[in-house]
Structures are given as C-alpha cells and as structure tokens.
Scaffold this motif. Structure first.
Motif, PDB file in Angstrom:
ATOM      1  N   MET A 196       0.850  -1.176   0.000  1.00  0.00           N
ATOM      2  CA  MET A 196       0.000   0.000   0.000  1.00  0.00           C
ATOM      3  C   MET A 196       0.894   1.237   0.000  1.00  0.00           C
ATOM      4  O   MET A 196       1.773   1.354   0.852  1.00  0.00           O
ATOM      5  N   LEU A 197       0.690   2.115  -0.964  1.00  0.00           N
ATOM      6  CA  LEU A 197       1.501   3.318  -1.025  1.00  0.00           C
ATOM      7  C   LEU A 197       0.608   4.542  -0.920  1.00  0.00           C
ATOM      8  O   LEU A 197      -0.428   4.624  -1.579  1.00  0.00           O
ATOM      9  N   GLY A 198       1.003   5.473  -0.088  1.00  0.00           N
ATOM     10  CA  GLY A 198       0.221   6.688   0.122  1.00  0.00           C
ATOM     11  C   GLY A 198       0.673   7.807  -0.797  1.00  0.00           C
ATOM     12  O   GLY A 198       1.626   7.666  -1.574  1.00  0.00           O
ATOM     13  N   GLN A 199      -0.028   8.920  -0.673  1.00  0.00           N
ATOM     14  CA  GLN A 199       0.201  10.084  -1.531  1.00  0.00           C
ATOM     15  C   GLN A 199       1.671  10.534  -1.478  1.00  0.00           C
ATOM     16  O   GLN A 199       2.301  10.763  -2.502  1.00  0.00           O
ATOM     17  N   ARG A 200       2.217  10.622  -0.256  1.00  0.00           N
ATOM     18  CA  ARG A 200       3.568  11.169  -0.112  1.00  0.00           C
ATOM     19  C   ARG A 200       4.603  10.260  -0.790  1.00  0.00           C
ATOM     20  O   ARG A 200       5.485  10.723  -1.504  1.00  0.00           O
ATOM     21  N   GLN A 201       4.440   8.949  -0.577  1.00  0.00           N
ATOM     22  CA  GLN A 201       5.393   8.000  -1.190  1.00  0.00           C
ATOM     23  C   GLN A 201       5.296   8.046  -2.721  1.00  0.00           C
ATOM     24  O   GLN A 201       6.316   8.086  -3.411  1.00  0.00           O
ATOM     25  N   LEU A 202       4.055   8.059  -3.219  1.00  0.00           N
ATOM     26  CA  LEU A 202       3.889   8.069  -4.682  1.00  0.00           C
ATOM     27  C   LEU A 202       4.402   9.367  -5.286  1.00  0.00           C
ATOM     28  O   LEU A 202       4.981   9.374  -6.373  1.00  0.00           O
ATOM     29  N   ASP A 203       4.201  10.470  -4.556  1.00  0.00           N
ATOM     30  CA  ASP A 203       4.722  11.750  -5.047  1.00  0.00           C
ATOM     31  C   ASP A 203       6.250  11.704  -5.145  1.00  0.00           C
ATOM     32  O   ASP A 203       6.847  12.193  -6.098  1.00  0.00           O
TER      33      ASP A 203
ATOM     34  N   VAL B 211       8.149   0.322   0.933  1.00  0.00           N
ATOM     35  CA  VAL B 211       8.068  -0.524   2.121  1.00  0.00           C
ATOM     36  C   VAL B 211       6.859  -1.428   1.959  1.00  0.00           C
ATOM     37  O   VAL B 211       5.762  -0.962   1.651  1.00  0.00           O
ATOM     38  N   ILE B 212       7.062  -2.743   2.150  1.00  0.00           N
ATOM     39  CA  ILE B 212       5.948  -3.688   2.011  1.00  0.00           C
ATOM     40  C   ILE B 212       5.321  -3.955   3.356  1.00  0.00           C
ATOM     41  O   ILE B 212       6.014  -4.207   4.329  1.00  0.00           O
ATOM     42  N   LYS B 213       3.978  -3.836   3.362  1.00  0.00           N
ATOM     43  CA  LYS B 213       3.260  -4.114   4.618  1.00  0.00           C
ATOM     44  C   LYS B 213       3.172  -5.617   4.831  1.00  0.00           C
ATOM     45  O   LYS B 213       2.848  -6.349   3.922  1.00  0.00           O
TER      46      LYS B 213
ATOM     47  N   ALA C  45      -1.315  -7.857  -3.957  1.00  0.00           N
ATOM     48  CA  ALA C  45      -2.137  -6.786  -4.527  1.00  0.00           C
ATOM     49  C   ALA C  45      -1.451  -5.449  -4.282  1.00  0.00           C
ATOM     50  O   ALA C  45      -0.709  -5.296  -3.318  1.00  0.00           O
ATOM     51  N   PHE C  46      -1.709  -4.517  -5.168  1.00  0.00           N
ATOM     52  CA  PHE C  46      -1.130  -3.182  -5.001  1.00  0.00           C
ATOM     53  C   PHE C  46      -2.243  -2.165  -4.837  1.00  0.00           C
ATOM     54  O   PHE C  46      -3.169  -2.101  -5.635  1.00  0.00           O
ATOM     55  N   ILE C  47      -2.144  -1.389  -3.764  1.00  0.00           N
ATOM     56  CA  ILE C  47      -3.168  -0.381  -3.486  1.00  0.00           C
ATOM     57  C   ILE C  47      -2.532   0.999  -3.570  1.00  0.00           C
ATOM     58  O   ILE C  47      -1.605   1.306  -2.837  1.00  0.00           O
TER      59      ILE C  47
END
Lengths: 131, 202
Positions: free
Chosen positions: A4-11, A129-131, B2-4
């Motif tokens: 799961m990647l959030g806005q900050r990481q993707l930016d 980072v992988i959850k 899966a990728f979120i």
C-alpha cells in the motif's frame, strides 16, 4: 503480503522518476512489481497505449531471465536491455519485489541512463516498504 | 501481492487460471474478453508456441468498477498447462491473489487434473501461500463433451477428487459455449476482494 503506497510516497516516486529519467530525455519510466502490477508511470507526454500489458510482459521477461541466470549458475541478471530501431527498453531490478522500466530513444546515452537508473534505485529503496 | 494506490485510489489484483494442459484456461479468457469488451481497455496478450499452445501466459487487465471508492483493476492470467512448463507456471503465480482451477471433465484427464492441482499446491507453497486459505474457485469445464457422446466424469467424482478437502465454490462449465464462464469469474473476483479487504483490515 500487500503493498500500500500513500500520496507522499507516490509523489516521491513520481518526482524521482521525472527528475532523473524523464528530464534527461527518457520517454517513459515505470515502476512495477515483479507480479506485473504498475506502481507508477511517468512519461514525457508521449503516452504508451497499453501500459498494463507492457508491465505484465516486462515482469515475465525479467522472471524468465532470472531463471536463465540460475541455470547458468548466476544469482541473477540485474538488468535487461532491448534495442530497437527507434525505441529501446531498459529493465532493472530495484529489489526482489520491484522493477524499473525505461523506454528511451537513441538520442539518450545508454551509459548516462544507467548512471541515473542507479541513482533512482537508491532513492526508491528508501520509499518502498511492504506491509 | 495486490497493489493499493492511495493517491489515485486504484487497487490492482492478480487472478490466475490454473489447470492441466488443454483444459480450457485460454478459452475461458477468450470468452471473457469477447463478452466483457466494455470493461477491457487493451488487447489480450498471448505468449504462445508455434502450435498455438500457451508458452508463458495469456493476459489482460479487467476493470470491475469502484469498490469503496477505489477503482479495481483485475489482472487476469492463465498459466501454460503442459507439465514441462512448470518454471513458467511458477513465474506467473508470483503475486497471485486468487486462483480459478479449471478441471477437464473428460474421463481420461482424471489423473491430469489431480496432478495439476497437486502442482498448484506445491507452486503456491513456494510463495508461502496456502491453497486452503487463499481465494480459489473450481471450474469443471468441458461439460459439453457429453452432448458429443464422449464420456465425462460425474461432478460428484470431480468434487471428491479435487474439492473434498478444499471445499471451494465450484461450477460446471463449458468455456467453448460460454456456459458459466462469467459466473466463475464473478465468484473469484468476489472471493479475492473479500480476502483483500480482510487482509487490509488486519
């Protein structure tokens, strides 16, 4: 295991792909996982029509090459380069879960691109980072 | 895996059609591709041998719309069924979120079904995935063979052989006629989404 990647990481990912790869002339830079999912795509305005198929094939291609490396007694081949008449594709391993794909024309020096790819991979490793 | 993507609110998940050679995995995908064109925005990719057998995989992404505000893209894959292509089957299984096991109803394929299911279990274990815990749907394909006078396995036998301990949802199907292809897909998508939701809430 899910990613799961959030806005900050993707930016951050988009920023490093654009600054280091698109701004030196690469047409497109994609971060994918080894299952073929797309994490991020940045391009110079020239859209690739079917990024999902490209990601699936690139992940498979890399997987096949890794199996070939093992047959030869190598741990892995950490990069792949395919040269076309106009377009070239460069695939590099970020870590066991992620791959970086670059599409670029002959106007971009392969050596310079590889240098930049190494810098990008270092940055990406700090973000993913992988959850 | 899966990728979120929380930024663009996209979920990508991988569903793989598994089963013995010539059981109808590619035919399932071709049927879905033809029937659900408005949800598929790219060409179907097939990496085949000269003899038109699947060498690596068939693939296309499938948009199933929004779930809890997320655009969900399902990546549909088949594996090559031929026994000799186990290394490529393993590669395709990497990151799998849900599996449809396509069994061949023809009597003479009974052992091939069993061997393929055992092979699936072994290959999933390489990725530390437990066949008993992951989303799985059974499809007993080629039921139409009976109309052509060919001997087919009774569904009870298929259930006993393949599904007595797994207890996965199962469908009788005929991929060439399109019978129960879409319901199989709907079932595995629902199971995969429920599984992912559970994983995310953990």
């Amino acid at each position: 295991m899910n990613l799961m990647l959030g806005q900050r990481q993707l930016d951050r990912i988009h920023h490093t792909l654009k600054e280091n790869l698109i701004d030196i002339g690469a047409q497109s830079a994609m971060l994918i996982d080894t299952a073929g999912n797309i994490i991020a795509v940045v391009n110079n305005g020239s859209d690739i029509r079917d990024v999902y198929s490209l990601a699936a094939l690139a992940a498979a291609n890399f997987g096949a090459m890794s199996s070939m490396a093992k047959i030869l007694g190598e741990d892995e081949f950490s990069l792949l380069f395919h040269k076309g008449e106009r377009e070239n594709i460069h695939l590099s391993k970020v870590n066991n879960n992620f791959l970086l794909i670059n599409i670029f024309t002959n106007q971009v020096s392969l050596g310079f691109l590889r240098l930049k790819v190494a810098e990008v991979i270092n940055e990406l490793l700090g973000v993913l980072v992988i959850k | 895996m899966a990728f979120i993507n929380l930024k663009d609110r996209i979920i990508q998940a991988k569903i793989v059609y598994y089963g013995p050679g010539r059981c109808g995995k590619t035919t399932n995908l071709e049927c879905i591709y033809n029937r659900c064109r408005n949800q598929i925005h790219s060409e179907m990719v097939s990496v085949k041998t000269d003899g038109d057998r699947t060498l690596f995989f068939d693939f296309f992404p499938f948009d199933i719309g929004k779930i809890q505000g997320y655009d969900v893209k399902i990546q549909l894959y088949t594996v090559p069924g031929q026994v000799k292509y186990n290394s490529t089957r393993r590669l395709v299984l990497k990151g799998v979120d849900g599996v449809v096991f396509v069994a061949d109803s023809a009597v003479e394929r009974r052992n091939a079904n069993l061997n393929s299911l055992n092979n699936l279990q072994e290959n999933l274990a390489l990725y530390r995935k437990d066949i008993f815990k992951m989303p799985l749907v059974m499809q007993y394909n080629k039921r139409d063979l009976a109309q052509q006078g060919m001997d087919i396995l009774d569904v009870n036998i298929l259930e006993k052989d393949l599904n007595s301990s797994l207890k996965a949802p199962s469908f009788e199907a005929s991929a060439v006629e399109g019978y129960n292809v879409v319901p199989t897909l709907k079932k595995i998508i629902a199971a995969t989404m429920a599984y992912l939701e559970e994983e995310l809430n953990r």
